[in-house]
Write an enzyme that holds these catalytic residues in place. Structure first.
Site, PDB file in Angstrom:
ATOM      1  N   CYS A   8     -13.594  -6.518  -6.302  1.00 35.25           N
ATOM      2  CA  CYS A   8     -13.783  -5.861  -4.995  1.00 35.25           C
ATOM      3  C   CYS A   8     -14.367  -4.481  -5.259  1.00 35.25           C
ATOM      4  CB  CYS A   8     -12.491  -5.827  -4.188  1.00 35.25           C
ATOM      5  SG  CYS A   8     -11.144  -4.871  -4.914  1.00 35.25           S
ATOM      6  N   ARG A  14      -7.905  -5.670  -2.473  1.00 32.52           N
ATOM      7  CA  ARG A  14      -8.167  -7.110  -2.393  1.00 32.52           C
ATOM      8  C   ARG A  14      -8.116  -7.824  -3.740  1.00 32.52           C
ATOM      9  NH1 ARG A  14     -13.705  -6.224   0.654  1.00 32.52           N
ATOM     10  NH2 ARG A  14     -13.555  -4.438  -0.757  1.00 32.52           N
ATOM     11  N   ASP A 121     -12.398  -5.381   4.122  1.00 35.43           N
ATOM     12  CA  ASP A 121     -11.735  -4.343   3.333  1.00 35.43           C
ATOM     13  C   ASP A 121     -10.584  -3.772   4.166  1.00 35.43           C
ATOM     14  OD1 ASP A 121     -10.972  -2.164   1.896  1.00 35.43           O
ATOM     15  OD2 ASP A 121     -13.016  -1.531   1.421  1.00 35.43           O
TER      16      ASP A 121
HETATM   17  P1  4NP Z   1     -10.560  -2.650  -2.299  1.00 30.06           P
HETATM   18  O1  4NP Z   1     -10.342  -1.538  -1.157  1.00 30.06           O
HETATM   19  O2  4NP Z   1     -12.045  -2.652  -2.596  1.00 30.06           O
HETATM   20  O3  4NP Z   1     -10.098  -3.921  -1.647  1.00 30.06           O
HETATM   21  O4  4NP Z   1      -9.718  -2.220  -3.468  1.00 30.06           O
HETATM   22  C1  4NP Z   1     -10.746  -0.216  -1.294  1.00 30.06           C
HETATM   23  C2  4NP Z   1      -9.947   0.667  -1.982  1.00 30.06           C
HETATM   24  C3  4NP Z   1     -10.327   1.997  -2.080  1.00 30.06           C
HETATM   25  C4  4NP Z   1     -11.502   2.424  -1.495  1.00 30.06           C
HETATM   26  C5  4NP Z   1     -12.307   1.527  -0.828  1.00 30.06           C
HETATM   27  C6  4NP Z   1     -11.929   0.211  -0.727  1.00 30.06           C
HETATM   28  N1  4NP Z   1     -11.870   3.793  -1.576  1.00 30.06           N
HETATM   29  O5  4NP Z   1     -12.867   4.166  -0.959  1.00 30.06           O
HETATM   30  O6  4NP Z   1     -11.183   4.563  -2.281  1.00 30.06           O
END
Ligand code: 4NP
Length: 149
Positions: A8, A14, A121
């Site tokens: 991800c 995720r 997300d």
């Molecule tokens: P992930 O979600 O891609 O599902 O782990 C996110 C976690 C952190 C961030 C963006 C998406 N961030 O911008 O820090």
């Protein structure tokens, strides 16, 4: 040994869930890991909301640590499941050849073939987003586990 990588953006919401869920459905003959396309959360534990929803369904993902996807992951893994179209673009941009690209798959295509749907997300949303993501990933990982076992 078949090796599967879940990818991800941040590797805290995720993909650690996808890693924990798929691991729970496969024997030790498989290796499952996860990574993020970004390096924001290298070394960090999963988001508390991912840890909580996993625990609700009997999985412990609290020990996992974030890391960034790297080109050598194309050599180390047989299958690379991305959560969304942005992850797909970022991972494919590091591919060196068609064999690398052929390993990259949208995880929701396991349930909705060829649709290239995104796992939303949940980072900026509420707890119900994590519940929703858990259910989608559980369904997709069921199909993956059955096709591999
Ligand atoms: P992930 O979600 O891609 O599902 O782990 C996110 C976690 C952190 C961030 C963006 C998406 N961030 O911008 O820090």
């Amino acid at each position: 040994m078949t090796k599967i990588l879940m990818v991800c953006l941040g590797n805290i919401c995720r993909s650690p869930l996808a890693e924990g869920i798929l691991k729970s459905k496969l024997s030790n003959d498989f290796y499952v890991d996860s990574a993020g396309t970004a390096n924001y959360h290298t070394g960090n534990s999963p988001d508390k909301r991912s840890i909580t929803v996993a625990r609700k369904y009997g999985l412990d993902i609290s020990h996992l640590k974030g890391r960034q996807f790297k080109t050598s992951d194309f050599d180390a893994f047989d299958l690379i499941y991305v959560m969304d179209g942005s992850n797909f673009k970022d991972v494919v941009s590091l591919a060196r050849n068609d064999q690398d690209i052929s390993k990259v798959k949208f995880i929701l295509n396991e349930i909705y073939p060829n649709q290239n749907y995104d796992v939303p997300d949940p980072y900026y949303g509420g707890d119900d987003g994590f519940e929703n993501v858990y259910k989608m990933l559980d369904e997709a990982c069921d199909v993956i586990a059955k096709s591999l076992s």
